[in-house]
Each structure stands twice: as structure tokens, then as C-alpha cells.
Motif scaffolding. Structure first.
Motif, short mmCIF file in Angstrom:
data_model
loop_
_atom_site.label_atom_id
_atom_site.label_comp_id
_atom_site.label_asym_id
_atom_site.label_seq_id
_atom_site.Cartn_x
_atom_site.Cartn_y
_atom_site.Cartn_z
N GLN A 1 0.79 -1.22 0.00
CA GLN A 1 0.00 0.00 0.00
C GLN A 1 0.83 1.28 0.00
N GLN B 1 -9.97 -6.39 0.29
CA GLN B 1 -9.77 -5.28 1.21
C GLN B 1 -10.55 -4.05 0.74
N ASN C 1 -14.41 -3.92 1.46
CA ASN C 1 -14.86 -3.84 2.85
C ASN C 1 -14.75 -5.17 3.58
N ILE C 2 -13.81 -6.01 3.14
CA ILE C 2 -13.54 -7.28 3.81
C ILE C 2 -12.14 -7.20 4.41
N GLU C 3 -12.06 -7.38 5.71
CA GLU C 3 -10.76 -7.27 6.37
C GLU C 3 -9.86 -8.45 6.00
N VAL C 4 -8.64 -8.13 5.59
CA VAL C 4 -7.65 -9.15 5.25
C VAL C 4 -6.35 -8.82 5.97
N GLN C 5 -5.83 -9.79 6.68
CA GLN C 5 -4.54 -9.65 7.35
C GLN C 5 -3.55 -10.62 6.72
N LEU D 1 -8.55 -13.89 7.23
CA LEU D 1 -9.71 -13.02 7.19
C LEU D 1 -10.53 -13.30 8.45
N ASN E 1 -13.28 -12.19 9.60
CA ASN E 1 -14.73 -12.23 9.45
C ASN E 1 -15.09 -12.79 8.07
N CYS F 1 -12.18 -15.40 0.81
CA CYS F 1 -13.22 -14.66 1.51
C CYS F 1 -14.11 -15.57 2.35
#
Length: 327
Positions: free
Chosen positions: A113, A145, A148-152, A161, A163, A217
Motif C-alpha cells: 500500500q 480489502q 470492505n472485507i478485512e484481510v490480514q 480473514l 470475518n 473470503c
């Protein structure tokens, strides 16, 4: 030629190694086993000159007149001479030390990023080794990401993920973003990279296939079989197709912006397409890849790659893609 599972596990690669060595004679760069003997002395006359033009940070050539010598991997590199498995980290630490330095300072998605970092990581192997093309440093999971989907990205674990998408309501909460805003850092990295490459070699952008993105996902992490992702598709196909279409629409807009920013070609990676049967592949994967190809093929060359998707090569060949990647 697509070797069978038995050929892979027996003598396929040994025959490939032997045939290549016989064809190239003494100029074949590997003098012994491919893994446990990495001590190469390559004759510059035998290979294209560009592969030996390694550059340091100032752009000065660092190779010698006698070619490149890759030192034998020892315990100093945490690799024994008899070890038969090289992890990406071990390989990277030996072939691209500057990238390792950046990796120690910044976490994975910070590197993705931050345009300056992504651009620098992209061009480092070009400086060191000289390549026919550069591939933008990024990740396929920047798409979820942005949706609106959290990705680590957990060290020593991989993508996580917290959630995962498991219900129709979860799918409803997934957005199709304004990619110009949500993924602007990618386009800035492309522009910075193009400036550094100075049009000497092309730059390739990429994205994951909608099915592959869905796998992460829904599963919430990497998997050997993505059982939860397949269960979701088979038990809730309406929600699955809605999610796949949202990913497809986002991916098309994303790749189009990449082309505007300057990439010379794009590749779609269907990393987990081989997890599906031929029939299910058509329903849950290929039709969405075809949408992407149709939307991009008039703007830029499109490369389609499906891991383990030998059964779909005929369909892929008729897709309008400029090239196919095969494994």
C-alpha cells in the motif's frame, strides 16, 4: 505435455533435467542435483547477456568478466547442503537481499500500500538480474480489502480473514467500491515503476480470479481443499454467484485503471480453479474469468492462468486471451 501424478512423483523432473543437460552439454548451468548443489559458474557466452547485468542500488554493474558465481548455500543461510526443500523466504534471502531488508522494516500490506516501497520492490530484481518483463509487487487480496472485507497477512501463517463470508447477509454487506479511490495506491505504484523502468521492459499487472478471491473470503485463510468455500457455493449458490459477480465487477474496474496507469499487460490468476470439477469450474470460475477477458482484451493483452485446470485449456484457448499460463 501434461505429466500424470505418477510421473510427477517418479521420474518426470529427473528426465527433464537429464534431457536439458544433454541438449545443452557442458553449458547446462547445474552440475549436480537441482536442490542440494547450488554452486554455479555460468559461462557468459552460453546465455543472453542481459541475464548477467546485475545492478546495485546506484545502477552500476556488479558482475565479473567470468560470469556470475552463486555461492553454495550453507548453514550460514540456515540451509544445509543436504536439505531438499527451499522455502520462498530462504530463496529470497539469497537472490534478492535488498527486498529482505525492506521486508524486515515493513509488514506485507504496508509494502503493498506504499507506492514507493511497491515500486522499489518491483524493480529490484530487474536491477540485479535483468528480466524480460517486470511484475508489479502487489497481492490479489487487495481486492477484498477494497470491498470492505478485512484481510490480514500473518507472519508464518499467510492470509487471514477474521470475518469470513458465510451467509447471504454477509454477501449483502460486501461493497463494489470506487476502485479509483480505494486502490489508488496501486496506480501510483504503477506510475512510479514505469518511470524507473524507463520503457525498457514491459510492466505486467495482475489480479486473482473471482473464484480464487471467493475461496479466501469464505474460507478465511489458505487451505488444502477450500472445503468451506465449496460448501458455500454448493449449498447457497445464489449468494455465491452474487459474491462472484461483485468480485468480477470490482476486478474489471481495477484492471482497467491499471491499464490507464500504464501496465502493458494483465494476468488473471486462478490459483484454486483446480479445486473444482470440470462442470463446477465452468459455473463458479470460468464464466467470470471470461467476463474479465471480454472487458479487457481490447484495451491490453490478457494472460489467463488456471492452476491445475488442464481440463479447461480448450475453453481457455477460445477465450480471446492473448496468452495462457499453464502449470
Amino acid at each position: 505435455i501434461i505429466p500424470t501424478r505418477e510421473e510427477y512423483s517418479s521420474n518426470f523432473f529427473q528426465n527433464l533435467y537429464s534431457d536439458t543437460k544433454n541438449f545443452l552439454g557442458n553449458q547446462f548451468p547445474f552440475g549436480g542435483p537441482l536442490i542440494d548443489k547450488v554452486n554455479l559458474e555460468i559461462d557468459k557466452k552460453a546465455f543472453p547477456k542481459k541475464y548477467f547485468g546485475t545492478m546495485d542500488e546506484q545502477g552500476k554493474k556488479s558482475n565479473t568478466d567470468n560470469g556470475i558465481k552463486v555461492e553454495q548455500l550453507t548453514n550460514d543461510n540456515n540451509i544445509s547442503n543436504s536439505e531438499t526443500t527451499l522455502t520462498p523466504e530462504k530463496i529470497s534471502s539469497n537472490i534478492n537481499p535488498p527486498e529482505v531488508s525492506i521486508r524486515k522494516k515493513y509488514d506485507f500490506f504496508t509494502r503493498c500500500q506504499t507506492p514507493e516501497l511497491a515500486s522499489e520492490i518491483t524493480v529490484q530484481p530487474i536491477r540485479r538480474y535483468g528480466m524480460d518483463a517486470a511484475i508489479l509487487f502487489s497481492d490479489i487480496l487487495v481486492i477484498p480489502q477494497a470491498m470492505n472485507i478485512e484481510v490480514q497477512m500473518k507472519p508464518n501463517f499467510g492470509p487471514y480473514l477474521p470475518n469470513p463470508i458465510r451467509t447471504s447477509k454477509d454477501v449483502d454487506n460486501v461493497i463494489v467500491p470506487d476502485v479509483k479511490e480505494a486502490l489508488s495506491y496501486v496506480y501510483e505504484a504503477i506510475k512510479a515503476t514505469k518511470e524507473k523502468l524507463n520503457n525498457e521492459i514491459p510492466l505486467i499487472g495482475f489480479a486473482g480470479s473471482p473464484w480464487t478471491i471467493l475461496c479466501y473470503c469464505v474460507q478465511g485463510q489458505g487451505s488444502k481443499n477450500f472445503d468451506k468455500a465449496k460448501e458455500f457455493c454448493f449449498t447457497n449458490p445464489v449468494a455465491a454467484h452474487l459474491l462472484l459477480q461483485k468480485i468480477t465487477d470490482t476486478t474489471i474496474a481495477y484492471l482497467k485503471e491499471k491499464v490507464k496507469a500504464g501496465v502493458n499487460a494483465v494476468q488473471v490468476f486462478d490459483s484454486w480453479g483446480g479445486m473444482l470439477s470440470p462442470v463446477d469450474y465452468q459455473e463458479f470460475s470460468w464464466q467470470y474469468i471470461q467476463q474479465i477477458i471480454d472487458a479487457l482484451k481490447d484495451d491490453t493483452p490478457v494472460i489467463a492462468f488456471g492452476k491445475g485446470c488442464w481440463f479447461a485449456l480448450g475453453e481457455m484457448a477460445k477465450s480471446g486471451a492473448s496468452a495462457l499460463g499453464v502449470d
